[in-house]
Design a protein around this motif. Structure first.
Motif, PDB file in Angstrom:
ATOM      1  N   ILE A  54       0.839  -1.206   0.000  1.00 30.42           N
ATOM      2  CA  ILE A  54       0.000   0.000   0.000  1.00 30.42           C
ATOM      3  C   ILE A  54       0.872   1.253   0.000  1.00 30.42           C
ATOM      4  N   LEU A  55       1.956   1.239   0.771  1.00 28.27           N
ATOM      5  CA  LEU A  55       2.871   2.391   0.782  1.00 28.27           C
ATOM      6  C   LEU A  55       3.486   2.590  -0.600  1.00 28.27           C
ATOM      7  N   ASN A  56       3.826   1.491  -1.269  1.00 27.62           N
ATOM      8  CA  ASN A  56       4.353   1.582  -2.628  1.00 27.62           C
ATOM      9  C   ASN A  56       3.343   2.213  -3.575  1.00 27.62           C
ATOM     10  N   LEU A  57       2.098   1.814  -3.376  1.00 27.31           N
ATOM     11  CA  LEU A  57       1.002   2.346  -4.174  1.00 27.31           C
ATOM     12  C   LEU A  57       0.904   3.861  -4.012  1.00 27.31           C
ATOM     13  N   ILE A  58       0.967   4.294  -2.763  1.00 25.82           N
ATOM     14  CA  ILE A  58       0.856   5.731  -2.465  1.00 25.82           C
ATOM     15  C   ILE A  58       2.006   6.491  -3.104  1.00 25.82           C
ATOM     16  N   THR A  59       3.214   5.941  -3.013  1.00 21.80           N
ATOM     17  CA  THR A  59       4.365   6.649  -3.599  1.00 21.80           C
ATOM     18  C   THR A  59       4.205   6.827  -5.110  1.00 21.80           C
ATOM     19  N   ILE A  60       3.616   5.812  -5.769  1.00 22.17           N
ATOM     20  CA  ILE A  60       3.424   5.936  -7.227  1.00 22.17           C
ATOM     21  C   ILE A  60       2.539   7.138  -7.552  1.00 22.17           C
ATOM     22  N   ILE A  61       1.500   7.343  -6.734  1.00 20.43           N
ATOM     23  CA  ILE A  61       0.608   8.481  -6.957  1.00 20.43           C
ATOM     24  C   ILE A  61       1.304   9.789  -6.572  1.00 20.43           C
ATOM     25  N   VAL A  62       1.971   9.772  -5.425  1.00 24.34           N
ATOM     26  CA  VAL A  62       2.639  10.982  -4.919  1.00 24.34           C
ATOM     27  C   VAL A  62       3.704  11.458  -5.901  1.00 24.34           C
ATOM     28  N   GLU A  63       4.408  10.518  -6.534  1.00 30.55           N
ATOM     29  CA  GLU A  63       5.465  10.863  -7.494  1.00 30.55           C
ATOM     30  C   GLU A  63       5.012  11.800  -8.605  1.00 30.55           C
ATOM     31  N   THR A  64       3.706  11.706  -8.974  1.00 28.23           N
ATOM     32  CA  THR A  64       3.222  12.522 -10.096  1.00 28.23           C
ATOM     33  C   THR A  64       3.024  13.986  -9.703  1.00 28.23           C
ATOM     34  N   PHE A  65       3.013  14.265  -8.390  1.00 25.13           N
ATOM     35  CA  PHE A  65       2.903  15.650  -7.936  1.00 25.13           C
ATOM     36  C   PHE A  65       4.271  16.325  -8.014  1.00 25.13           C
ATOM     37  N   GLU A  66       4.272  17.653  -8.028  1.00 23.95           N
ATOM     38  CA  GLU A  66       5.539  18.381  -7.988  1.00 23.95           C
ATOM     39  C   GLU A  66       6.074  18.324  -6.566  1.00 23.95           C
ATOM     40  N   LEU A  67       7.269  17.764  -6.414  1.00 22.91           N
ATOM     41  CA  LEU A  67       7.798  17.538  -5.069  1.00 22.91           C
ATOM     42  C   LEU A  67       9.177  18.161  -4.940  1.00 22.91           C
ATOM     43  N   PRO A  68       9.543  18.592  -3.721  1.00 25.98           N
ATOM     44  CA  PRO A  68      10.927  19.030  -3.492  1.00 25.98           C
ATOM     45  C   PRO A  68      11.869  17.830  -3.621  1.00 25.98           C
ATOM     46  N   ASP A  69      13.119  18.100  -3.974  1.00 31.40           N
ATOM     47  CA  ASP A  69      14.096  17.030  -4.227  1.00 31.40           C
ATOM     48  C   ASP A  69      14.308  16.128  -3.023  1.00 31.40           C
ATOM     49  N   ALA A  70      14.241  16.708  -1.822  1.00 28.57           N
ATOM     50  CA  ALA A  70      14.460  15.930  -0.602  1.00 28.57           C
ATOM     51  C   ALA A  70      13.424  14.810  -0.493  1.00 28.57           C
ATOM     52  N   VAL A  71      12.157  15.177  -0.716  1.00 27.50           N
ATOM     53  CA  VAL A  71      11.066  14.185  -0.640  1.00 27.50           C
ATOM     54  C   VAL A  71      11.255  13.121  -1.715  1.00 27.50           C
ATOM     55  N   ARG A  72      11.637  13.586  -2.903  1.00 28.42           N
ATOM     56  CA  ARG A  72      11.799  12.662  -4.029  1.00 28.42           C
ATOM     57  C   ARG A  72      12.899  11.627  -3.747  1.00 28.42           C
ATOM     58  N   SER A  73      13.982  12.058  -3.114  1.00 29.33           N
ATOM     59  CA  SER A  73      15.063  11.118  -2.825  1.00 29.33           C
ATOM     60  C   SER A  73      14.638  10.111  -1.751  1.00 29.33           C
ATOM     61  N   VAL A  74      13.815  10.570  -0.801  1.00 29.88           N
ATOM     62  CA  VAL A  74      13.276   9.650   0.212  1.00 29.88           C
ATOM     63  C   VAL A  74      12.447   8.567  -0.468  1.00 29.88           C
ATOM     64  N   ILE A  75      11.616   9.007  -1.430  1.00 30.84           N
ATOM     65  CA  ILE A  75      10.757   8.065  -2.156  1.00 30.84           C
ATOM     66  C   ILE A  75      11.590   7.038  -2.902  1.00 30.84           C
ATOM     67  N   VAL A  76      12.658   7.524  -3.580  1.00 23.52           N
ATOM     68  CA  VAL A  76      13.515   6.612  -4.353  1.00 23.52           C
ATOM     69  C   VAL A  76      14.136   5.569  -3.423  1.00 23.52           C
ATOM     70  N   THR A  77      14.645   6.018  -2.276  1.00 22.00           N
ATOM     71  CA  THR A  77      15.243   5.099  -1.298  1.00 22.00           C
ATOM     72  C   THR A  77      14.212   4.076  -0.835  1.00 22.00           C
ATOM     73  N   PHE A  78      13.042   4.566  -0.503  1.00 23.43           N
ATOM     74  CA  PHE A  78      11.966   3.666  -0.039  1.00 23.43           C
ATOM     75  C   PHE A  78      11.639   2.610  -1.097  1.00 23.43           C
ATOM     76  N   GLU A  79      11.604   3.060  -2.343  1.00 23.09           N
ATOM     77  CA  GLU A  79      11.307   2.125  -3.438  1.00 23.09           C
ATOM     78  C   GLU A  79      12.344   1.031  -3.533  1.00 23.09           C
ATOM     79  N   ILE A  80      13.625   1.439  -3.465  1.00 25.88           N
ATOM     80  CA  ILE A  80      14.715   0.451  -3.581  1.00 25.88           C
ATOM     81  C   ILE A  80      14.623  -0.557  -2.441  1.00 25.88           C
TER      82      ILE A  80
END
Lengths: 289, 289, 289, 289
Positions: A54-80
């Motif tokens: 479910i968290l992975n699902l949320i990140t896929i949706i969140v990724e499409t929003f305009e995000l600061p780089d810090a948040v984006r790198s957290v998402i990438v780490t979480f995905e890996i």
């Protein structure tokens, strides 16, 4: 990290004690990853995996929003991290496949598991991360591939009886549903070509070719009706009225088929329950209900 | 090409050997064009015809796009070739009709086949090409006629059990479905005339007459809702709300009828399976239900 | 025209010969207006009345178009003629009511017929023409009243078994259908008030009060979706998503109820057919199926 | 108003005569507020409460219109009065709870009643008026809370058999309905992410992120189709066509489930009726099915 040498020695150790420790550990792992009633560790594992999905699902949706780089790198780490966890889970499931199919040999059991629908979904959902490591691919394409990951959420239902019933109904009624879809497709093509001939002269932009008219036909037949394209001539409106009415039938037929399928499924389950031979409690004779 | 003379001699040859070769060839042709299990040639023929139909379908859609002349001429050639093939198939089916209905005389069997629903569709789908050769017709009209060809795709389902069940359900429930359509038509007319009286004063362009209002009524009742015409007065909106709710019923009633029809069809099939022999509990004799 | 005096003498004549001619004429008229199998005159009468109803229907629609005065006067004449015919038919039906309900007295039979659903419809459909002769009424109101005439078309189905089944299903499931409508109405009001609070600040024109918001709620819940009003805030869109999903349920519940009703109706009819006692053909014992 | 002292003395008085008057009065109150056949007072009370609920409903809608201050103050007074009546009704129901559950002790009966679904709805519908007396709250939030009052109308159905059947069908089919909703949610997310990748480049405003695309996906899948957002690229339209078709399935599956549920409910009720005594054909003894 465990060095390759240490791993080899571990493997050897387990092989030597094949009769006891290796087998026990394997069955422990199997019990953990497979849902078994009354086992709290297995339940906790299930909840953990589902939460991760479910968290992975949320990140896929969140990724499409305009995000600061810090948040984006957290998402990438979480995905890996989550893909690594899913990979380990997948490998453990392959490893313990012979306990899932005890009647088969070890190799066959693993092959059977790998070819099962759920295992293919699991593999497809983790593959998109590994593919670019092997083959250099365009990133744009990759983004689309990553959606395969969403299929993981189907795991939540792996255990439910309900989804099974639904799948069975669809399977049994597949021929009828496909037939009705065929009739509908034919209807759409006929409507599109007719409408193209009627409206293209008056509205050359909206009804520029049969594909654009098909867009209108589907929008009308499924009763979506965006309102971006609609006929303005009398003949066109008459055709649209007929198509809109047939759209009602289009909902009615598959609904009727599926509805009958569910009624049948319920009756079948009941009959199976009832199909026990009863005995007369007074004279002891067999009584077929 | 085979000359007319040669053909005559061939015909004569077959007639003379009527007892053996002519009959054998006829039955071979019949086996080829009719679906028979385990016959690979017949299966290949089926696949070939279906592929041809689908390709014809695609060309009809492609034709509406703006195409270079080279592509357009390829399409025209392909169309002529496929219509010739379909014509041959049609003639062969007429020729072998007496094998399809062995209980009838040759002439009656052919007449019966020609008047069957599928044969009429076949004829209608090849006719549009031949018509302008006989009577000079406006090309615009012809393009519409050509859509009849699409009905050929119904042949794909000629063999399916599913489409048969669907057709039977519709046939059995025809009276109820037509009744519900009648009620709906009445509803549309009432709604149209009422809405015309309510809205025509405020929106004389959108609701200019009862036909235009009917366009709105159908769009609302079938829940398509393009949004090109909608009431703006309070009375009009109240009427639209009632119509929209009745639209729900409009989906519900035919769906309910069809759904009950499919459930009935399943039960009937099961009962036919179950019609086993029962025994009288009094005298022990066999009882056919 | 027949003078009043002549009519009186005719009436007297029939009364005197009450035992024979009056009765015979009455039963002839009854046979004519009531559908009786194998009677061609009765069938012709039915077709004539139905044709008249459909023609009346068409004139109602045609009237809303802009027409030359000549056509309009023809329509008015046609309307007057057909209402006179319908009035005669109505009076004949009242007159022969004692043959329709032979177990009742003449007065009671006529009263029962006048109060029956179909007779009320008949009366309502002819009344709008006579009303302005008695009470001076605004013409605008009259036009709306005239739609009552459309209900005459229901006569076409007076004889069909199908419409009867549908009516019975609706009657039996009335409680459930009304309950579901109640839940839906509640849903609409809740959605409207919530949406008014969410959107009225941003779109004060589209969501100006709870009635306007209700217009949106019905449009969404019935999946019509004109697109003239829709939320633009995130909260509003989330509410609209929930309402749209509940709209699916809104179709599903009445459909499910009606569908179950039709299945029940079929089973009931079958059971009634089967409910005959069978006898064992071998030993003669009673066998309850 | 009754002073607190007088109330205490009254209470004491009733306690002392616990055996007769207190009990009798309680049972009278219970008969009044609970629906009992043949009791005209109870029926009048029911009609009074239902009327009050409907009037409350109307005021909620009327409040959103622009009103003169005089009307608004009337509404406020009416609201306060009706909430006081509802509060008294609630307290009386709590007081007589031990007569509703005669097998439980007085305290347990009251607790059970307070925790019942209907009592919670009752409490929630009167609470919004009392809350600001205790805790100072933002008025904006309160207006939303007041909608809880609407749930009171469910009381109308407290007594109907139909709503009970519906609730049972939903309860029994909950697993299947939730499963289908899960599949649909997954579908929406997949469609949204895919569509975002396809359309965001061409229409960056309409498809600005996955949430906005989800708005489109829900609008299409539920066949609402407002027409504020729709794809314009070929790939986008193809995806929309697929989603619109799946939307048909989305209606069909829950409808099928609910339909089968209602059919099952009817059969179950019939079976319960039929559960008559059967006789063993071998020994003639009674057999309870």
């Amino acid at each position: 990290m465990i060095s390759a040498k240490k791993l080899d020695s571990l493997k050897l150790f387990f092989r030597e004690n094949d009769g006891s420790m290796y087998k026990k550990m394997k069955s422990n792992v199997f019990e953990l990853i497979e849902p078994s009633k009354g086992n709290p560790a297995s339940k906790a594992f299930d909840i953990f995996i589902i939460t991760l999905i479910i968290l992975n699902l949320i990140t896929i949706i969140v990724e499409t929003f305009e995000l600061p780089d810090a948040v984006r790198s957290v998402i990438v780490t979480f995905e890996i991290v989550s893909v690594i966890i899913f990979t380990i889970e997948y490998l453990l499931r392959v490893w313990t496949a012979d306990l899932l199919y005890p009647q088969l040999s070890r190799g066959r059991a693993r092959l059977k598991y790998i070819c099962s629908f759920m295992a293919i979904i699991d593999l497809l959902s983790i593959l998109p991360i590994y593919v670019p490591l092997l083959i250099p691919l365009d990133l744009r394409v990759l983004r689309i591939l990553r959606i395969g990951r969403l299929l993981r959420i189907l795991k939540i239902n792996r255990y439910t009886h309900a989804l099974g019933t639904m799948a069975r109904v669809f399977k049994e009624k597949a021929a009828q549903l496909i037939s009705s879809m065929l009739v509908v497709s034919l209807l759409i093509i006929i409507a599109s070509v007719l409408m193209y001939n009627i409206e293209s002269a008056v509205q050359p932009d909206a009804f520029s070719n049969a594909f654009e008219t098909m867009w209108w036909a589907v929008s009308t037949l499924t009763t979506v009706g965006y309102g971006d394209v609609y006929p303005i001539t009398v003949a066109g409106k008459l055709l649209a009225i007929i198509i809109a009415f047939l759209g009602i039938g289009m909902v009615a037929v598959p609904t009727g088929i599926i509805s009958a399928g569910f009624t049948e499924a319920i009756n079948k389950e009941k009959e199976e329950e009832k199909e026990e031979i009863a005995y007369c409690p007074h004279c002891g004779h067999k009584l077929h209900k």
